[in-house]
Design a protein around this motif. Structure first.
Motif, short mmCIF file in Angstrom:
data_model
loop_
_atom_site.label_atom_id
_atom_site.label_comp_id
_atom_site.label_asym_id
_atom_site.label_seq_id
_atom_site.Cartn_x
_atom_site.Cartn_y
_atom_site.Cartn_z
N SER A 199 0.44 -0.39 -0.25
CA SER A 199 0.03 0.16 0.22
C SER A 199 1.33 1.32 -0.02
O SER A 199 1.66 1.62 0.50
CB SER A 199 -1.13 0.07 1.62
OG SER A 199 -1.76 0.80 1.29
N GLY A 200 0.13 2.18 -0.98
CA GLY A 200 1.57 3.15 -1.14
C GLY A 200 1.08 4.65 -1.80
O GLY A 200 -0.64 4.06 -2.47
N ASN A 201 1.81 5.39 -2.31
CA ASN A 201 1.49 6.33 -2.86
C ASN A 201 1.70 6.42 -4.21
O ASN A 201 2.75 5.38 -4.60
CB ASN A 201 1.78 7.54 -2.04
CG ASN A 201 1.45 8.98 -2.47
OD1 ASN A 201 0.09 9.37 -3.44
ND2 ASN A 201 1.56 10.12 -2.18
N ASN A 251 6.47 10.53 -16.63
CA ASN A 251 6.91 8.91 -15.12
C ASN A 251 5.79 8.88 -14.25
O ASN A 251 4.95 9.75 -14.07
CB ASN A 251 8.16 10.21 -14.68
CG ASN A 251 9.33 10.73 -15.51
OD1 ASN A 251 9.33 10.25 -16.88
ND2 ASN A 251 9.93 11.85 -15.25
N VAL A 252 6.17 7.41 -14.36
CA VAL A 252 4.99 7.34 -12.95
C VAL A 252 6.34 6.88 -12.19
O VAL A 252 6.79 6.01 -11.98
CB VAL A 252 4.22 6.18 -13.55
CG1 VAL A 252 3.05 7.43 -14.74
CG2 VAL A 252 4.16 5.45 -14.47
N GLY A 253 5.46 6.12 -11.11
CA GLY A 253 6.24 6.76 -9.95
C GLY A 253 4.80 5.93 -8.61
O GLY A 253 4.01 6.36 -8.44
N VAL A 254 5.86 4.64 -8.04
CA VAL A 254 5.10 4.72 -6.63
C VAL A 254 5.91 4.43 -5.81
O VAL A 254 7.41 4.72 -5.44
CB VAL A 254 4.70 3.07 -7.04
CG1 VAL A 254 4.20 2.76 -5.14
CG2 VAL A 254 3.91 2.45 -7.73
N LEU A 255 5.49 5.10 -4.89
CA LEU A 255 6.10 5.80 -3.11
C LEU A 255 5.69 5.36 -1.98
O LEU A 255 4.25 4.63 -2.35
CB LEU A 255 6.08 7.16 -3.14
CG LEU A 255 7.23 7.95 -4.11
CD1 LEU A 255 6.41 7.62 -5.30
CD2 LEU A 255 6.76 9.94 -3.58
N ASP A 256 6.12 5.23 -0.81
CA ASP A 256 5.54 4.56 0.35
C ASP A 256 4.36 5.75 0.36
O ASP A 256 4.72 6.91 0.41
CB ASP A 256 7.24 4.12 0.75
CG ASP A 256 7.25 5.36 1.71
OD1 ASP A 256 6.56 6.43 1.63
OD2 ASP A 256 8.82 5.48 1.71
N PRO A 257 4.03 5.35 1.99
CA PRO A 257 3.10 6.09 1.72
C PRO A 257 2.81 7.90 1.91
O PRO A 257 2.52 8.34 2.62
CB PRO A 257 2.09 5.28 3.02
CG PRO A 257 2.35 4.18 2.89
CD PRO A 257 3.67 3.89 2.46
#
Lengths: 384, 311
Positions: free
Chosen positions: A291-293, A342-348
């Protein structure tokens, strides 16, 4: 309507020397060597410009636009074909190329004027206008070697536009002087348009073409690949811009088990109309539940960040395996251009990058209106 | 170009304007018309050339007189005072030939590298390129006219009357030297773009050429008399400068036969042709020179197509 510029099947090829034998000794010693190869800079270009038209000539570096321009101005002779010009022509090629450093601004105005093909009498008539336009009244009798580069170019520009040519050729010179002077130049060009003079505007700036031109020609490796409405030609120009520099240097990294696989659209195409809606699907594979941003960035080709947005506090929940994240842009506010996504998944908390993919897709936006810049403002301007 | 410059937004029309054609080859006739229509540019180039040359020098244009005066003084010292050639009024003799030679040399010397020197201009601005070497010749003409004035002053000082019957030939002779200088200048300027050595070669060649022309020594001391005994005197006159220099000397120095100031023996200074012979020879040469000049323009036209890529 009278045709003022008629480019008729013009080709130009250059000899490229691999070993240049320019001294007599070398020529005598190696009479047959000195390999050279013909390089075709323009092939079979044909178009016409009518009185009162402003035509933009677009192309990347090395597409042949400067060669074409030099042929039109008569600096270069075409290898084959003909160019017919009706009326006088003034070219803003490299401004101030004809200036003699030792001579005063006044002398250079006369020398440059006659070099452009105008009589002394005519330069006499407009001398005051030229000086006023260039804003260097106090230095007109100073040798131009003491001029700043801005003054130098301003004076040359002033001569070229004040002789009121029937055809004005402009090559990437609108970046002259400060903003106020640039505005003045644009203003003068608009007046030329009102007076029904023909203007050829050579540039690789789509914005300038959109703002000034009524028609655009696109050159690509010496060939004319478009000649028509500004919006259509710009779209073709973009396509070739993309073809030229494929954005396959996808720069991605992922930490651990989240990986961004690809980004798709329902139509399969990343070409959108400005103002239309667009939907992206980002395919992400994950080994574990996470689960992240989520972050979306849009950059211009020049690397300017247009926008960064995230999931706005609502976390995305990745399941083990394939995941699809949907992005909706209900109204693309971007103007004509090519944009990298650009796309990315970050921690919450947004501090650690879980997965990141740069230039995962390239968005090509087509815009038919007259605004220029990056984004469309829904501005309405009325009397207060 | 008819519309007035100050009026706002005059709708202008070009439907009557002449059409210019740019193509691979410019015909000779078009070339001449283009040259003539740009004579104002030529004039401006000449004026700016002279201005730049003497810019910042205190004596300015005076140098164009001082320079040949020094040369004159040196030759006078060496040949009349030291070597004692015994020519009476040697200064007049020397000057009348030198003035013509100087024009030729100044023109060719300046023109040979002019296209290379003005590469920035040639690559960016459109105008008939021959104008550059021709403007170099034009500057040489200005210096020539100044020197002619000095020569006339010399004639007064030395109480030396010119041959009045010859004066009317001088415009033809001048045209000849102009056309010849222009021919050599235009061709050399174009070739130098491809072979930069020519500029240096020309310096050497012009020295040799100078001593092959009867400027410093008399005609009778020249190669011509020796060639004459082998009936190949014509070879000497293959150098157009020979006849032109002789015409000037005959006009201003006048005397064909003089007594040496050293031992009184007779010296043949100049050929003993009648003024009419000089006239016909000069006229014949004018026809040849005009033809050569046109050939030079054609050669230039062939060579100028690749200037851009060679500069």
């Amino acid at each position: 309507m009278t045709t003022v510029v008629d480019v008729d099947g013009v080709s130009k090829s250059f000899k490229i020397h691999y070993e240049r034998h320019q001294s007599l000794k070398e020529r005598l010693l190696h009479p047959r060597t000195g390999h050279s190869e013909d390089f075709s800079a323009l092939s079979d270009i044909a178009f016409q410009v009518q009185e009162g038209e402003t035509v933009g000539i677009l192309g990347h570096n090395g597409s042949g636009k400067s060669t074409l321009l030099k042929c039109i101005c008569g600096v270069l002779q075409p290898t084959s074909g003909e160019i017919r010009l009706r009326g006088s022509l003034a070219a803003l090629l490299e401004l101030g190329a004809g200036f003699q450093l030792e001579l005063s601004g006044r002398d250079n105005v006369y020398l440059y004027g006659t070099m452009l093909g105008f009589s002394k009498k005519r330069v006499d008539q407009i001398f005051d206008d030229i000086v006023a336009f260039s804003e260097i009244e106090n230095f007109i009798d100073t040798p131009v070697k003491f001029y700043s580069s801005g003054m130098y170019v301003r004076l040359a520009f002033a001569v070229a536009v004040n002789v009121n040519p029937d055809i004005l050729v402009i090559d990437e010179v609108l970046a002259v002087g400060d903003e106020r002077f640039q505005a003045k130049c644009i203003d003068r060009i608009r007046r030329f348009q009102q007076e029904g003079r023909a203007i050829l505007l050579v540039t690789h700036s789509a914005d300038q073409v959109r703002a000034l031109a009524s028609r655009a020609i696109v050159l690509e490796s010496g060939r004319m690949i478009a000649n028509g409405e500004v919006a259509e030609s710009l779209a073709i120009f973009r396509k070739h811009l993309l073809g030229d520099t494929p954005s396959n240097e996808v720069n991605e990294h992922h930490v651990g088990d989240v990986h961004i696989d690809s980004i798709t659209t329902p139509t399969g195409s990343f070409d959108v109309q400005s103002g239309a809606s667009v939907h992206f699907d980002v395919h992400i594979s994950s080994a574990t539940a996470y689960s992240g941003n989520f972050v979306l960035e849009i950059f211009t080709r020049a690397g300017v960040l247009v926008s960064r947005s995230d999931a706005q506090g609502a976390p995305i929940n990745l399941r083990p395996g394939e995941n699809v994240i949907g992005i909706d842009l209900p109204h693309v506010p971007l103007l004509d251009g090519v944009f990298d996504i650009n796309v990315g998944v970050l921690d919450p908390r947004g501090s650690n990058v879980k997965a990141w993919s740069e230039k995962v897709a390239t968005l090509q936006v087509t815009y038919g209106g007259r605004q220029s810049g990056l984004v469309e403002l829904d501005s309405s301007i009325r009397q207060g | 170009m008819e519309q007035s410059s100050s009026s706002e937004a005059v709708h202008h029309s070009v439907s009557n304007a002449p059409v210019r054609v740019m193509s691979a080859r410019v015909k000779l006739g078009t070339r001449l018309v283009n040259l003539w229509s740009r004579r104002e540019l030529m004039r401006n180039l000449v004026v700016s050339d002279i201005r730049i040359k003497y810019k910042g020098s205190a004596l300015g244009l005076l140098w164009s007189m001082l320079n040949p005066a020094f040369t004159l003084g040196i030759y006078y010292l060496v040949f009349s005072v030291v070597l004692k050639n015994g020519y009476p009024n040697y200064v007049i003799f020397l000057f009348s030939g030198l003035v013509l030679w100087n024009m030729f040399q100044n023109a060719v010397f300046a023109a040979t590298g002019v296209i290379v020197d003005r590469a920035g201009l040639v690559k960016k601005v459109s105008f008939p390129r021959e104008i550059l070497p021709l403007a170099s010749v034009g500057s040489a003409v200005i210096y020539f006219l100044i020197q002619i004035c000095v020569l006339v002053i010399f004639l007064f000082i030395f109480h030396h009357a010119p041959e009045w019957n010859m004066i009317e030939i001088l415009p033809i002779t001048f045209l000849n030297v102009y056309l010849f200088a222009a021919t050599v200048s235009v061709v050399m300027a174009a070739f130098t773009v491809y072979m930069r050595d020519l500029k240096h070669l020309m310096e050497v060649l012009l020295q040799l050429w100078f001593w092959m022309s009867p400027v410093v020594y008399s005609y009778s001391n020249s190669l011509a008399t020796q060639l004459g005994t082998h009936h190949i005197k014509l070879l000497y006159f293959m150098n157009p400068m020979a006849l032109l220099v002789l015409t000037f000397q005959r006009t201003f120095y006048v005397n064909t036969l003089v007594h040496s100031t050293i031992d009184g023996h007779l010296i043949h200074m100049l050929p003993t042709w009648a003024p009419s012979s000089f006239l016909y020879l000069n006229l014949a040469m004018l026809a040849v020179m005009a033809g050569l000049f046109l050939v030079a323009l054609v050669i230039f036209g062939r060579l100028e197509g690749n200037f851009e890529s060679e500069l």
